[in-house]
Design a protein around this motif. Sequence first.
Motif, PDB file in Angstrom:
ATOM      1  N   ILE A  35       0.813  -1.213   0.000  1.00 35.85           N
ATOM      2  CA  ILE A  35       0.000   0.000   0.000  1.00 35.85           C
ATOM      3  C   ILE A  35       0.850   1.269   0.000  1.00 35.85           C
ATOM      4  O   ILE A  35       0.597   2.175  -0.793  1.00 35.85           O
ATOM      5  CB  ILE A  35      -0.981  -0.002   1.197  1.00 35.85           C
ATOM      6  CG1 ILE A  35      -1.965  -1.159   1.082  1.00 35.85           C
ATOM      7  CG2 ILE A  35      -1.712   1.329   1.318  1.00 35.85           C
ATOM      8  CD1 ILE A  35      -2.896  -1.113  -0.092  1.00 35.85           C
ATOM      9  N   PRO A  36       1.874   1.409   0.867  1.00 33.78           N
ATOM     10  CA  PRO A  36       2.638   2.656   0.873  1.00 33.78           C
ATOM     11  C   PRO A  36       3.333   2.968  -0.459  1.00 33.78           C
ATOM     12  O   PRO A  36       3.544   4.128  -0.784  1.00 33.78           O
ATOM     13  CB  PRO A  36       3.665   2.446   1.981  1.00 33.78           C
ATOM     14  CG  PRO A  36       3.017   1.452   2.893  1.00 33.78           C
ATOM     15  CD  PRO A  36       2.259   0.535   1.973  1.00 33.78           C
ATOM     16  N   ILE A  37       3.667   1.958  -1.239  1.00 28.18           N
ATOM     17  CA  ILE A  37       4.281   2.202  -2.552  1.00 28.18           C
ATOM     18  C   ILE A  37       3.202   2.492  -3.593  1.00 28.18           C
ATOM     19  O   ILE A  37       3.315   3.433  -4.378  1.00 28.18           O
ATOM     20  CB  ILE A  37       5.138   0.991  -2.994  1.00 28.18           C
ATOM     21  CG1 ILE A  37       6.313   0.793  -2.031  1.00 28.18           C
ATOM     22  CG2 ILE A  37       5.616   1.141  -4.425  1.00 28.18           C
ATOM     23  CD1 ILE A  37       7.313   1.932  -1.994  1.00 28.18           C
ATOM     24  N   ALA A  38       2.140   1.690  -3.612  1.00 32.29           N
ATOM     25  CA  ALA A  38       1.082   1.859  -4.619  1.00 32.29           C
ATOM     26  C   ALA A  38       0.291   3.150  -4.416  1.00 32.29           C
ATOM     27  O   ALA A  38      -0.092   3.802  -5.378  1.00 32.29           O
ATOM     28  CB  ALA A  38       0.139   0.659  -4.589  1.00 32.29           C
ATOM     29  N   PHE A  39       0.034   3.498  -3.162  1.00 33.38           N
ATOM     30  CA  PHE A  39      -0.766   4.689  -2.837  1.00 33.38           C
ATOM     31  C   PHE A  39      -0.018   5.515  -1.788  1.00 33.38           C
ATOM     32  O   PHE A  39      -0.369   5.497  -0.610  1.00 33.38           O
ATOM     33  CB  PHE A  39      -2.147   4.286  -2.304  1.00 33.38           C
ATOM     34  CG  PHE A  39      -2.924   3.416  -3.239  1.00 33.38           C
ATOM     35  CD1 PHE A  39      -3.497   3.939  -4.391  1.00 33.38           C
ATOM     36  CD2 PHE A  39      -3.101   2.072  -2.975  1.00 33.38           C
ATOM     37  CE1 PHE A  39      -4.228   3.154  -5.261  1.00 33.38           C
ATOM     38  CE2 PHE A  39      -3.831   1.267  -3.835  1.00 33.38           C
ATOM     39  CZ  PHE A  39      -4.393   1.813  -4.980  1.00 33.38           C
ATOM     40  N   PRO A  40       1.017   6.262  -2.184  1.00 35.33           N
ATOM     41  CA  PRO A  40       1.866   6.949  -1.199  1.00 35.33           C
ATOM     42  C   PRO A  40       1.144   7.993  -0.345  1.00 35.33           C
ATOM     43  O   PRO A  40       1.593   8.302   0.744  1.00 35.33           O
ATOM     44  CB  PRO A  40       2.960   7.593  -2.054  1.00 35.33           C
ATOM     45  CG  PRO A  40       2.427   7.610  -3.435  1.00 35.33           C
ATOM     46  CD  PRO A  40       1.451   6.491  -3.551  1.00 35.33           C
ATOM     47  N   ASP A  41       0.031   8.515  -0.810  1.00 29.38           N
ATOM     48  CA  ASP A  41      -0.699   9.534  -0.046  1.00 29.38           C
ATOM     49  C   ASP A  41      -1.936   8.973   0.639  1.00 29.38           C
ATOM     50  O   ASP A  41      -2.858   9.719   0.977  1.00 29.38           O
ATOM     51  CB  ASP A  41      -1.098  10.696  -0.963  1.00 29.38           C
ATOM     52  CG  ASP A  41       0.116  11.419  -1.509  1.00 29.38           C
ATOM     53  OD1 ASP A  41       1.108  11.561  -0.762  1.00 29.38           O
ATOM     54  OD2 ASP A  41       0.082  11.832  -2.681  1.00 29.38           O
TER      55      ASP A  41
END
Length: 135
Positions: A65-71
């Motif tokens: 998740i932190p890479i795919a959707f950083p915000d």
Amino acid sequence: MFYIANVDTDNCESGRLAVPIVIHNTGERFSNGELCTLEFQDGVSPNGDIQNDSFALFIEEVYNIPIAFPDFDLKIYNRYGSLVFDGNRNTEEFRGESNVSIRLGDDLPSGTYFYIFNPNFDNNLPIQGSFYLSR
């Protein structure tokens, strides 16, 4: 558009085949009517056995998740609708402890909790669901 080909042992490549790829945003429906969504776990048991100790945002070879959707933004509520956890890429994963309000750092009791995951990315819609916290 992506292309695939077969390469034999002599390093000879077959003809290339065009493969159209459609990437859906979360919240969109596939042609069969199913909703494009992420599958989050349905239980958290922070007992130190390394299985479901946290509300995982990274599962090897499945999603990160932190890479795919950083915000991204993750909010977790108790059964009364009170916010007990507010997370993003700079926050530790939820491990059964509150990180907001007067309950800061408190171990939360067993029970059903509800989450809203907002990708904050292009046209992706928020995903909501629930999980059980077991002590």
